[in-house]
Design an enzyme around this catalytic site. Structure first.
Site, PDB file in Angstrom:
ATOM      1  N   GLY A 172     -29.365 -25.743  28.443  1.00 34.35           N
ATOM      2  CA  GLY A 172     -30.782 -25.608  29.098  1.00 34.35           C
ATOM      3  C   GLY A 172     -32.053 -25.313  27.960  1.00 34.35           C
ATOM      4  N   GLY A 173     -32.758 -24.441  28.406  1.00 34.98           N
ATOM      5  CA  GLY A 173     -33.893 -24.246  27.637  1.00 34.98           C
ATOM      6  C   GLY A 173     -33.507 -23.010  26.450  1.00 34.98           C
ATOM      7  N   GLY A 407     -42.334 -43.699  -5.186  1.00 38.65           N
ATOM      8  CA  GLY A 407     -42.616 -42.394  -4.403  1.00 38.65           C
ATOM      9  C   GLY A 407     -41.758 -41.305  -4.616  1.00 38.65           C
ATOM     10  N   ALA A 408     -40.427 -41.662  -4.700  1.00 37.22           N
ATOM     11  CA  ALA A 408     -39.393 -40.835  -4.626  1.00 37.22           C
ATOM     12  C   ALA A 408     -39.478 -39.678  -5.613  1.00 37.22           C
ATOM     13  CB  ALA A 408     -37.903 -41.337  -4.450  1.00 37.22           C
TER      14      ALA A 408
HETATM   15  C1  HXC Z   1     -25.839 -17.535  36.820  1.00 40.41           C
HETATM   16  C2  HXC Z   1     -24.103 -17.806  35.834  1.00 40.41           C
HETATM   17  C3  HXC Z   1     -24.767 -18.887  34.805  1.00 40.41           C
HETATM   18  C4  HXC Z   1     -26.246 -18.848  35.081  1.00 40.41           C
HETATM   19  C5  HXC Z   1     -22.737 -18.835  34.482  1.00 40.41           C
HETATM   20  N1  HXC Z   1     -22.720 -18.041  35.308  1.00 40.41           N
HETATM   21  N2  HXC Z   1     -23.831 -19.363  34.263  1.00 40.41           N
HETATM   22  N3  HXC Z   1     -24.630 -17.205  36.615  1.00 40.41           N
HETATM   23  N4  HXC Z   1     -26.555 -18.183  35.993  1.00 40.41           N
HETATM   24  N5  HXC Z   1     -26.824 -19.519  34.126  1.00 40.41           N
HETATM   25  C6  HXC Z   1     -21.601 -17.190  35.971  1.00 40.41           C
HETATM   26  C7  HXC Z   1     -20.720 -18.072  36.759  1.00 40.41           C
HETATM   27  O1  HXC Z   1     -21.062 -18.164  37.893  1.00 40.41           O
HETATM   28  C8  HXC Z   1     -19.414 -17.251  36.727  1.00 40.41           C
HETATM   29  O2  HXC Z   1     -19.694 -16.178  37.671  1.00 40.41           O
HETATM   30  C9  HXC Z   1     -19.548 -16.537  35.394  1.00 40.41           C
HETATM   31  O3  HXC Z   1     -21.029 -16.741  34.856  1.00 40.41           O
HETATM   32  C10 HXC Z   1     -18.690 -17.318  34.450  1.00 40.41           C
HETATM   33  O4  HXC Z   1     -18.816 -18.530  34.473  1.00 40.41           O
HETATM   34  P1  HXC Z   1     -17.904 -19.860  34.777  1.00 40.41           P
HETATM   35  O5  HXC Z   1     -18.409 -21.022  35.283  1.00 40.41           O
HETATM   36  O6  HXC Z   1     -16.799 -19.201  35.429  1.00 40.41           O
HETATM   37  O7  HXC Z   1     -17.214 -20.033  33.144  1.00 40.41           O
HETATM   38  P2  HXC Z   1     -16.975 -21.441  32.544  1.00 40.41           P
HETATM   39  O8  HXC Z   1     -16.086 -22.078  33.519  1.00 40.41           O
HETATM   40  O9  HXC Z   1     -16.625 -21.078  31.226  1.00 40.41           O
HETATM   41  O10 HXC Z   1     -18.188 -21.979  32.402  1.00 40.41           O
HETATM   42  C11 HXC Z   1     -19.335 -21.890  31.756  1.00 40.41           C
HETATM   43  C12 HXC Z   1     -20.384 -22.572  31.749  1.00 40.41           C
HETATM   44  C13 HXC Z   1     -21.025 -22.756  33.310  1.00 40.41           C
HETATM   45  C14 HXC Z   1     -20.144 -24.174  31.159  1.00 40.41           C
HETATM   46  C15 HXC Z   1     -21.518 -21.991  30.929  1.00 40.41           C
HETATM   47  O11 HXC Z   1     -20.991 -21.577  33.882  1.00 40.41           O
HETATM   48  C16 HXC Z   1     -22.069 -23.623  33.546  1.00 40.41           C
HETATM   49  O12 HXC Z   1     -22.203 -24.769  33.594  1.00 40.41           O
HETATM   50  N6  HXC Z   1     -23.171 -22.670  33.863  1.00 40.41           N
HETATM   51  C17 HXC Z   1     -24.323 -23.039  34.138  1.00 40.41           C
HETATM   52  C18 HXC Z   1     -25.144 -23.821  33.026  1.00 40.41           C
HETATM   53  C19 HXC Z   1     -26.332 -24.352  33.036  1.00 40.41           C
HETATM   54  O13 HXC Z   1     -26.490 -25.295  33.770  1.00 40.41           O
HETATM   55  N7  HXC Z   1     -27.435 -23.629  32.784  1.00 40.41           N
HETATM   56  C20 HXC Z   1     -28.857 -23.829  32.855  1.00 40.41           C
HETATM   57  C21 HXC Z   1     -29.730 -22.623  33.668  1.00 40.41           C
HETATM   58  S1  HXC Z   1     -31.339 -23.175  33.810  1.00 40.41           S
HETATM   59  P3  HXC Z   1     -18.208 -15.504  38.320  1.00 40.41           P
HETATM   60  O14 HXC Z   1     -18.961 -14.551  39.261  1.00 40.41           O
HETATM   61  O15 HXC Z   1     -17.726 -16.741  39.025  1.00 40.41           O
HETATM   62  O16 HXC Z   1     -17.482 -14.733  37.264  1.00 40.41           O
HETATM   63  C22 HXC Z   1     -31.884 -22.736  32.224  1.00 40.41           C
HETATM   64  C23 HXC Z   1     -33.143 -23.124  31.900  1.00 40.41           C
HETATM   65  C24 HXC Z   1     -33.683 -22.177  31.080  1.00 40.41           C
HETATM   66  O17 HXC Z   1     -31.093 -22.104  31.317  1.00 40.41           O
HETATM   67  C25 HXC Z   1     -35.043 -22.826  30.433  1.00 40.41           C
HETATM   68  C26 HXC Z   1     -35.393 -21.725  29.258  1.00 40.41           C
HETATM   69  C27 HXC Z   1     -36.844 -22.154  28.831  1.00 40.41           C
END
Ligand code: HXC
Length: 517
Positions: A172-173, A407-408
């Protein structure tokens, strides 16, 4: 037992609890994936016993979706300061064992605190990323936290070195903080960076792609250039961060550390007198030239897998840190194209921002022609490198080994772009364009009207080459300061850098420049 001792014991217990992050189970899961925890990474990175942790008792303040019951001391990031080779560095390491290292508002505040300290003290900031991105339960507050970090990345740019190690997901961001820093390091099979993950890609474009294919270390090192380094493991990534910092000053007002060497400054490298092949179209390996002239043959290459027609990286000359930019005749004949221009421009600007002199080794036939390059905006991208050299005020030493055309020639740190010392080997060909192209333009009509057009063109090409494909034409005008013996290149470069060590040059005052982005 006194009241005070009880309180001390409570502190020790709380500290132990904080050090467990998300708990033993989560740590086991992290280890099972071949990953270290945030604290383990920091311990490997800094000098032994030097780490001072801050904000161990910070917790998140979210109560959405039952989050008030899911709190961890320190939340999902470990922050503080320590030393690397005795030099101060500020650090943050996201802790995946705590809610996937996802960024809460409190975590952002912890990170911003160490970034602010790094700026106040004039010390580098190293971020170790391993996070699921914005903590979804916190919504807009997590986004605000990212923006606070980005703003600090921007203000710190060009003031203190910023290094991002990616040792897990960075989605993400969240990817924009590393993108704003000076150097990004990814580990193969462990690090992933993408704006939108595979599931969203599938929904929006229908494309089936794995995390590795979309944003793995190989992809970003070779294709996108987003990462400067792709290493084999997390361990290697940590070692690399230490090594990289050894070439850099603490901030933009200081010099990079001196690294003593026993390599003699006047070491002659006889092989260089014979390295250029007789045929102008035959390549040789620019790495051989680099390693034979720098201290102890040691070169830390940046962006090694990206745009391999140009080489950039750090080395030392007589103990002084230097940025090297060199065309690589072995890849695409060392031609300049969009990616090579962008890669080198960014490196030149980094070196200039941090007082690291530039040594440029030139063997460039020109810019890559064609619609692919023109439609991609090679004019603007080539201008980036031109701009970067022209605005740089650090000492600039250029050595032309063979080709330097058109140019290079100008772009590769020529004399008129404020090149300080421009040397050429006797094999240099410094001219407006290559012989074959030149006679096609000048003598096409004459050739067409003759009985033997091929002979006319060949004769004229030989005449042109004799007149222009040499270093003396440029030297005649003072555009080349001296024609040097190749085996003596190390000595001449070191002498030039010694002479230039007190160089002071400033650009006109302005709010900021408007380089061709
Ligand atoms: C809250 C999160 C989280 C998140 C992971 N967790 N990402 N909780 N917010 N963004 C939590 C999970 O629920 C889980 O909790 C624990 O962290 C471990 O994650 P798992 O999924 O079990 O681990 P894994 O299988 O290794 O997968 C890792 C992962 C996946 C690929 C990163 O967690 C994932 O896809 N997360 C979301 C990624 C995403 O889309 N992020 C974008 C968010 S929006 P428990 O309690 O079950 O242990 C964003 C915008 C930002 O980032 C903009 C900034 C400008």
């Amino acid at each position: 037992m006194s009241n005070q001792l009880d309180k001390v014991r409570e502190l020790i217990e709380l500290r132990a609890q904080a050090r467990l992050g998300g708990g033993e189970k989560a740590i086991e899961k992290q280890h099972a994936q071949g990953k270290y925890t945030a604290r383990e990474r920091i311990a490997m990175l800094v000098d032994e016993g030097s780490f001072e942790e801050l904000d161990m008792f910070v917790e998140h303040r979210c109560s959405n979706f039952g989050m008030e019951k899911k709190k961890f001391l320190g939340d999902g990031v470990v922050t503080g300061y320590g030393t690397i080779e005795g030099r101060l560095v500020y650090l943050f390491a996201q802790d995946f064992t705590v809610i996937g290292g996802s960024l809460s508002e409190s975590m952002a505040q912890k990170i911003c605190k160490v970034m602010d300290l790094a700026m106040l003290m004039g010390a580098p900031i190293v971020g170790l990323n391993d996070s699921g991105g914005a903590r979804i339960q916190e919504g807009i507050n997590a986004l605000a936290g990212y923006a606070e970090i980005f703003q600090r990345n921007i203000l710190a740019s060009g003031v203190v070195p910023q290094i991002s190690g990616i040792f897990g997901p960075c989605a993400g961001g969240a990817v924009y903080s590393p993108a704003l820093t000076d150097f990004t390091i990814m580990a193969k099979g462990m690090s992933y960076m993408f704006l939108t993950g595979p599931k969203v890609v599938k929904t929006v474009t229908g494309e089936d792609v794995t995390q590795e294919q979309l944003g793995g270390a190989e992809v970003h090192a070779r294709r996108s250039g987003v990462t400067h380094f792709a290493v084999e493991s997390g361990d290697e990534g940590i070692v690399l961060i230490r090594k990289l910092l050894g070439f850099l000053p603490q901030n933009n007002l200081e010099e990079a550390p001196f690294r003593p060497t026993n390599d003699p400054i006047d070491r002659l490298e006889d092989s260089l007198n014979e390295i250029i092949p007789d045929s102008p179209n035959k390549p040789y390996d620019m790495y051989e030239v680099i390693s034979s002239i720098v201290d102890d043959g040691e070169f830390l290459e940046v962006h090694a897998n990206y745009a391999q027609n140009i080489i950039v990286g750090f080395a030392h000359f007589n103990g002084r840190s230097v940025g090297i930019v060199a065309n690589q005749p072995k890849t695409l004949a060392g031609v300049l194209d969009i990616n090579a221009s962008r890669k080198a421009a960014r490196f030149v600007r980094f070196c200039d921002a941090f007082n690291i002199p530039l040594v440029t080794l030139v063997d460039v036939p020109g810019f890559l022609p064609g619609t692919g390059q023109e439609y991609g905006g090679v004019i603007v991208h080539g201008a980036k490198l031109l701009y970067a050299y022209g605005e740089a005020t650090v000492p600039k030493v250029t050595v032309t080994l063979r080709k330097s055309y058109g140019g290079a020639h100008i772009v590769m740190s020529c004399k008129q772009l404020r090149g300080d010392m421009n040397y050429a080997w006797p094999t240099a060909e410094i001219a407006v364009m290559g012989g074959a192209g030149a006679v096609e333009v000048l003598y096409a009509k004459e050739a067409k009207e003759s009985d033997d057009p091929a002979k006319v063109l060949a004769d004229k090409e030989a005449e042109y080459t004799k007149a222009f494909a040499n270093p003396y034409n440029a030297a005649k005008y003072g555009y080349i300061d001296d024609v040097i013996e190749p085996r003596n290149t190390r000595f001449r470069v070191i002498r030039a850098l010694q002479q230039l060590s007190t160089k002071k040059q400033t650009n006109p005052a302005k709010k900021h420049d408007n380089l061709p982005l």
